[in-house]
Structure formats: structure tokens, C-alpha cells
Motif scaffolding. Structure first.
Motif: not given
Length: 319
Positions: A79, A83, A96, A98-99
């Protein structure tokens, strides 16, 4: 009191006293250490070992001290790598959220420095010009100075619609791309002029402003380059205030200067001939950067913030 480990000299002294059958209490007094510390060494020596053996064992034990390096799970590494390829930096990946990532921002930065992830995406470091540098360019006359901006717009820092502008030049200084950044949303707008002369810049900016709502943008702050010498025509034709930063002070347009560096890294390098690309290409480079979250925007993207001020139909003509 800070605890210090036994030195090699102290270990040799303890071994010598031990072989002379000196009691542990007296050895502790002579060496200036606690009885427990001396006792640990003496017990080791009684087993037939030497002070050198004790020191070697101490060095091996010390290797196991401290916190172990964090190794992220494979799915999290994939991941992060994905990114990173999109231009995200470590603080954006963590902020951020997101995870979940099983480490802090500082730890992730350390992993970048170790080469686990691509370090080329990290923000550039260092100064481009040395301290004391004096700018000798950009002293054009008859311009509105940046000092007038705050008088004209008292709420300048909180208002949407104020741009910072510049050009980035291609190979051999034969081509250019106009860059504009909206200060509140940090959204980047790129325009492709036919050349890099003043009339080319004027035509490109005027053509772009024709397709956007009147007075959506209130002002533009340029640097003092000669390519902006037709600023009066742009200002009068579009009812927009235009200001100029002081020569040699890029800090007065810091957001635009920083954005130019990002665009250089994302697809508009100095060695590129911008005459060989079209408007859709330079807009695509800006679009990539506008979709990357920014820490200063509470980890929203510039595009998300920009859309809170305009609708999506207007956006198609802007960015």
C-alpha cells in the motif's frame, strides 16, 4: 544518576583483586562500584572464565539491547509503495489514514532513508541559493507592488480566489509553462502558451480567463519576470488586480515556488521542450498533484478543497 557499564580497566582490576582473594566489599570500595556489580563479575570468574571472556559476553548481550526494527506487514508495504508511486509522502500516508499503518510518521521516514521505499519522492532539501544572494533580475518599472495587496484586500489570507503565478522554463530557455496556484486550496493550474514572450503569456492567460466566471479570481501575484510586462492589459480586460513580488524574494510567493518544484518532479523537468507538449499534457501533470492530500489542508486534496468553492461544471474549464 546515570548508570555506566564497567570498563575494560575496571574488569582487569576486579580480576586482579579476585586472584588476590580480596573480599567483594573491599573490591567494591576500591573500584567505586556497588557490591552487586562486583559480585556478578566474581561469580563469573569463579567458573574459570577471565575478564576478557566477561567483556566479550557483555558485547554480545549488548547487541540484543534496544528496540527491534519495525518490519511492516507485506500488505502495508504494498500500500505504501503504491501511494509513493502516486507522489504521496510519509506524513500524508499516515495522516490521511485511509488505512492503518503499524508505525509512526518518523519511523516511516526512517524506513525511506534506509532504502526500503523510494526516497526520490521525499520533499527536496537544501537551499537553491546561498545566504546573502542578491537578485539582479526582474527590476521592471510601473508595477503594482505586493505591499498594496493587503490594503486592497484586508481579508486576503482568508479569502478564496487569490492566485500566485510564475512560469517554468523548458530546455534552452525556448519554451515555458504558466503556473498558477490558488492560495486557499493550493490547487495548481497550468497553462501552455505558444511561446515565452510577454504577448504569448498575455494571450494564454486572457484565453483561459474567458471561460471562467467573472470575478471568481480576485488577484494574481507574479514575480518580476519580463514575460509579465503586459500585466495591465490582463488586469483591465478581466477586471482583476495584479501585483508583483519584490525582486529576489521568492518567499513572498512561497506556495507558487514550492508548487513549481513539485511540477518539475512530477513531469515538467528543465530538460523537457515544452513546445513538444500540449495543454492536456501540462493539465494532466497538475491534476496528479491536485489529487495528492496535503498536511496543511488537514489531509484533504487541493481538488477536494477547491470543489467546496465551485461546482464540478465550472471545474472543467479551470483545471
Amino acid at each position: 544518576m546515570t548508570y555506566t557499564h564497567l570498563t575494560t580497566e575496571e574488569l582487569v582490576m576486579i580480576e586482579a583483586y579476585f586472584h588476590q582473594n580480596v573480599p567483594i566489599l573491599k573490591i567494591a570500595t576500591y573500584v567505586g562500584r556497588s557490591r552487586q556489580t562486583i559480585y556478578n563479575v566474581v561469580i563469573f570468574l569463579r567458573k574459570g572464565y577471565t575478564a576478557l571472556d566477561y567483556f566479550k559476553q557483555y558485547k554480545e548481550n549488548k547487541k540484543r539491547c534496544g528496540r527491534h526494527s519495525i518490519s511492516l506487514p507485506h500488505d502495508q508495504q504494498e500500500y505504501i509503495q503504491m501511494k509513493v508511486s502516486q507522489g504521496w509522502t510519509p506524513d500524508v500516508i499516515i495522516g490521511r489514514a485511509e488505512r492503518p499503518i503499524a508505525c509512526s510518521v518518523r519511523t516511516l521516514y526512517r524506513q525511506f532513508r534506509k532504502g526500503i521505499f523510494d526516497q526520490a519522492t521525499l520533499p527536496m532539501k537544501g537551499k537553491r541559493k546561498p545566504n546573502g544572494h542578491k537578485e539582479k533580475r526582474g527590476k521592471q518599472a510601473f508595477k503594482r507592488n505586493i505591499s498594496e495587496r493587503l490594503n486592497d484586500y484586508p481579508h486576503f489570507k482568508e479569502e478564496f480566489g487569490h492566485l500566485e503565478g510564475d512560469t517554468i522554463v523548458g530546455v534552452h530557455h525556448k519554451s515555458a509553462v504558466i503556473t498558477l496556484v490558488e492560495r486557499l486550496s493550493k490547487a495548481i493550474i497550468t497553462l501552455k502558451p505558444n511561446g515565452r514572450k510577454a504577448q504569448d503569456i498575455e494571450a494564454a492567460v486572457n484565453n483561459w480567463l474567458r471561460f471562467i466566471p467573472k470575478n471568481l479570481f480576485k488577484s494574481i501575484t507574479f514575480d518580476c519576470g519580463k514575460e509579465f510586462s503586459n500585466w495591465k492589459t490582463i488586469s483591465n480586460q478581466n477586471d482583476m488586480a495584479i501585483y508583483f513580488a519584490d525582486p529576489g524574494t521568492p518567499s513572498q510567493r512561497a506556495l507558487n515556488e514550492h508548487s513549481n518544484g513539485l511540477l518539475r518532479k512530477d513531469g515538467l523537468p528543465k530538460e523537457m521542450d515544452f513546445n513538444q507538449v500540449d495543454q492536456s499534457f501540462v493539465s494532466g501533470v497538475a491534476s496528479i498533484r491536485n489529487k495528492i492530500p496535503r498536511k496543511s489542508l488537514q489531509y484533504q486534496t487541493p481538488l477536494e478543497v477547491f470543489l467546496t468553492y465551485i461546482n464540478e461544471w465550472e471545474l472543467s474549464n479551470l483545471i
